[in-house]
Design an enzyme around this catalytic site. Structure first.
Site, PDB file in Angstrom:
ATOM      1  CB  ALA A 192      45.442   8.918  22.523  1.00 55.62           C
ATOM      2  CE  LYS A 193      48.506   2.111  25.647  1.00 53.55           C
ATOM      3  NZ  LYS A 193      49.469   2.758  24.734  1.00 53.55           N
TER       4      LYS A 193
END
Ligand code: OMP
Length: 273
Positions: free
Chosen positions: A95-96
């Site tokens: 998901a960074k």
């Protein structure tokens, strides 16, 4: 899950393969579109056919979030399916994330507690207070972007500051925020020329290496520089495995692709022993 458990699975399966479930409604077989939840149906078949060849699944959350509430439901069903049926498999929410500490805590709760992923990718450039809330979760692994696989890595990460690359400055600082038991780093398979340098700085950390397959990264080349005494890597491939075919036999085709990589990984591990 602890990284020790991941290591045990790597040894049992002779594989350090992570399969990326970057599931795109426009790329899955057309006959699945009649199902209630085509994304979950696709993932379930891929998981059932490929789990013996891999040690991890990475769900890139963009592919799910882009479908709104339905996408979040497909993501939750997929992670629950893996956790209930294949609890030995390491799961990654790609998901960074990361934000001010107060907000990072909410992201951590969302992916670690509510969704029950083992790990989460984060962007560390907001600094230590944005990363530490993730590290407070027991038996969860925070995966920091180290050096990314895309061309744009040259725009900032590969510029220099204090006589070193900016990404190296980031690794030197961030490695002190946690340790090799609760942090991993992403290093793109297309950037093998930098892996030796990275390994000198973080010899003991696990690396998540995406970019083998559709992006052209070479498995042997990555392993030459990235393996450490404790194996220390998982290699992600998404499109080249999950979209190997779009006909009825799509999951068998995916398993065949996964097996090809697993056999190569097994040979590399045998050679190293
Ligand atoms: P394929 O190119 O289809 O194998 O997919 C690669 C996956 O790894 C995608 O989910 C990307 O978002 C992800 N990825 C990269 O490709 N490059 C990076 O530098 C970092 C990631 C990642 O964090 O996983």
């Amino acid at each position: 899950m602890k990284l020790d458990d991941l290591l045990i699975q790597i040894k049992i399966k002779s594989s350090f393969l992570c399969i990326g479930l970057d599931t795109d409604m426009n790329k899955i077989p057309k006959f699945l579109l009649n199902e209630d939840d085509p994304i979950f149906s696709f993932n379930k078949s891929i998981i059932d056919h490929t789990n013996k060849y891999c040690v991890a699944y990475k769900l890139n959350t963009a592919f799910y979030e882009s479908r709104g509430v339905d996408g979040w439901a497909s993501m939750k069903k997929t992670i629950d399916y893996i956790n209930n049926n294949y609890p030995e498999i390491f799961t990654i929410a790609d998901a960074k994330r990361a934000d001010i500490g107060n907000t990072s805590k909410m992201y951590a709760q969302s992916f670690f507690t509510e969704m029950n992923f083992d790990s989460l990718t984060i962007n560390p450039y907001m600094g230590s207070d944005s990363v530490k809330p993730f590290l407070e979760f027991k038996n969860k692994i925070t995966i920091l972007l180290g050096l990314t696989s895309n061309l744009g890595a040259e725009d900032i990460q590969l510029k220099t500051s204090n006589n070193d690359y900016i990404f190296m400055e980031m690794i030197k600082s961030s490695k002190l925020w946690g340790d090799h038991n609760n942090m991993m780093y992403v290093v793109g398979a297309t950037k093998t020329e930098f892996i030796q340098k990275i390994r000198r700085e973080i010899p003991d950390h696990f690396l998540l290496v995406p970019g083998v397959g559709a992006q052209g990264g070479d498995l042997n080349e990555v392993c030459k520089y990235a393996l450490n005494d404790n194996i220390g890597i998982i290699i992600n491939s998404s499109r080249s495995i999950i979209y190997a075919s779009t006909n009825e036999g799509f999951a068998i085709a995916a398993a065949n692709q996964a097996k090809i990589l697993q056999v190569q990984m097994s040979a590399i591990l045998d050679e190293r022993n």
